[in-house]
Motif scaffolding. Structure first.
Motif, mmCIF file in Angstrom:
data_model
loop_
_atom_site.group_PDB
_atom_site.id
_atom_site.type_symbol
_atom_site.label_atom_id
_atom_site.label_comp_id
_atom_site.label_asym_id
_atom_site.label_seq_id
_atom_site.Cartn_x
_atom_site.Cartn_y
_atom_site.Cartn_z
ATOM 1 N N LYS A 258 -23.259 3.759 29.450
ATOM 2 C CA LYS A 258 -24.080 4.816 29.427
ATOM 3 C C LYS A 258 -23.949 5.241 28.074
ATOM 4 O O LYS A 258 -24.882 5.761 27.472
ATOM 5 C CB LYS A 258 -23.682 5.961 30.241
ATOM 6 C CG LYS A 258 -24.587 7.123 30.539
ATOM 7 C CD LYS A 258 -23.872 7.980 31.763
ATOM 8 C CE LYS A 258 -24.998 9.241 31.624
ATOM 9 N NZ LYS A 258 -24.510 10.028 32.700
ATOM 10 N N PHE A 259 -22.703 5.277 27.318
ATOM 11 C CA PHE A 259 -22.569 5.499 25.878
ATOM 12 C C PHE A 259 -22.056 4.451 25.095
ATOM 13 O O PHE A 259 -20.842 4.111 25.570
ATOM 14 C CB PHE A 259 -21.653 6.761 25.870
ATOM 15 C CG PHE A 259 -22.314 8.167 26.822
ATOM 16 C CD1 PHE A 259 -23.295 8.817 26.178
ATOM 17 C CD2 PHE A 259 -21.841 8.341 27.956
ATOM 18 C CE1 PHE A 259 -23.874 9.800 26.993
ATOM 19 C CE2 PHE A 259 -22.267 9.412 28.480
ATOM 20 C CZ PHE A 259 -23.247 10.030 28.061
ATOM 21 N N ASN A 260 -22.754 3.760 24.294
ATOM 22 C CA ASN A 260 -22.440 2.621 23.620
ATOM 23 C C ASN A 260 -21.355 2.848 22.586
ATOM 24 O O ASN A 260 -20.987 4.085 22.223
ATOM 25 C CB ASN A 260 -23.566 1.834 23.183
ATOM 26 C CG ASN A 260 -24.401 2.643 22.044
ATOM 27 O OD1 ASN A 260 -23.641 3.339 21.290
ATOM 28 N ND2 ASN A 260 -25.457 2.304 21.915
ATOM 29 N N SER B 152 -19.762 7.767 16.861
ATOM 30 C CA SER B 152 -20.448 9.027 16.223
ATOM 31 C C SER B 152 -20.091 10.559 16.419
ATOM 32 O O SER B 152 -19.836 11.296 16.040
ATOM 33 C CB SER B 152 -21.949 8.787 16.207
ATOM 34 O OG SER B 152 -22.701 10.016 15.750
ATOM 35 N N ILE B 153 -19.863 10.500 17.960
ATOM 36 C CA ILE B 153 -19.473 11.704 18.609
ATOM 37 C C ILE B 153 -18.272 12.153 18.369
ATOM 38 O O ILE B 153 -17.752 13.160 17.947
ATOM 39 C CB ILE B 153 -19.470 11.637 20.200
ATOM 40 C CG1 ILE B 153 -21.160 11.605 20.630
ATOM 41 C CG2 ILE B 153 -19.023 12.677 20.822
ATOM 42 C CD1 ILE B 153 -21.323 11.278 21.939
ATOM 43 N N GLY C 249 -9.873 1.875 21.420
ATOM 44 C CA GLY C 249 -9.760 3.059 22.560
ATOM 45 C C GLY C 249 -11.045 3.369 22.886
ATOM 46 O O GLY C 249 -11.207 4.001 23.840
ATOM 47 N N LEU C 250 -12.169 3.227 22.215
ATOM 48 C CA LEU C 250 -13.473 3.723 22.431
ATOM 49 C C LEU C 250 -14.289 2.612 22.918
ATOM 50 O O LEU C 250 -15.404 3.000 23.440
ATOM 51 C CB LEU C 250 -14.286 3.973 21.079
ATOM 52 C CG LEU C 250 -13.557 5.521 20.408
ATOM 53 C CD1 LEU C 250 -14.421 5.903 19.194
ATOM 54 C CD2 LEU C 250 -13.445 6.501 21.404
ATOM 55 N N LYS C 251 -13.829 1.463 23.074
ATOM 56 C CA LYS C 251 -14.503 0.266 23.707
ATOM 57 C C LYS C 251 -14.737 0.573 25.143
ATOM 58 O O LYS C 251 -13.990 0.803 25.977
ATOM 59 C CB LYS C 251 -14.043 -1.116 23.279
ATOM 60 C CG LYS C 251 -14.126 -1.238 21.697
ATOM 61 C CD LYS C 251 -13.325 -2.743 21.537
ATOM 62 C CE LYS C 251 -13.791 -3.045 20.217
ATOM 63 N NZ LYS C 251 -13.147 -4.142 19.608
#
Length: 87
Positions: free
Chosen positions: A3-5, A11-12, A51-53
């Motif tokens: 949903k969120f790549n 960026s967020i 950690g964001l992957k």
């Protein structure tokens, strides 16, 4: 597809770290719960970009593990994100 790549998550998190609140970011990007952003920030602080992957969601857990998680959450009066980070 997630949903969120990864690029959007980076960026967020970057915007959050520059001072924009998680509530404002959740509204801007139509994220249902601002705790999602706080979880991403925590994972970024612990593991960097890795950690964001996106992680696979097809994991199966035993009944015993699920009960352990629920008991810990109740005993510590923890939020879902705190519980997820603990386990």
């Amino acid at each position: 597809m997630t949903k969120f790549n990864l690029e959007l998550r980076i960026s967020i998190v970057t915007q959050y770290l520059t001072g924009i609140s998680s509530i404002q970011l959740a509204r801007k990007y139509h994220i249902a719960n601002n705790e999602t952003i706080l979880l991403w920030v925590h994972r970024f602080n612990c593991f960097g970009i890795a950690g964001l992957k996106p992680r696979p969601m097809n994991l199966e857990y035993s009944s015993e593990f699920k009960i352990e998680v629920l008991n810990w959450k109740q005993q510590h009066q923890a939020s879902l994100s705190e519980t997820a980070l603990h386990f």
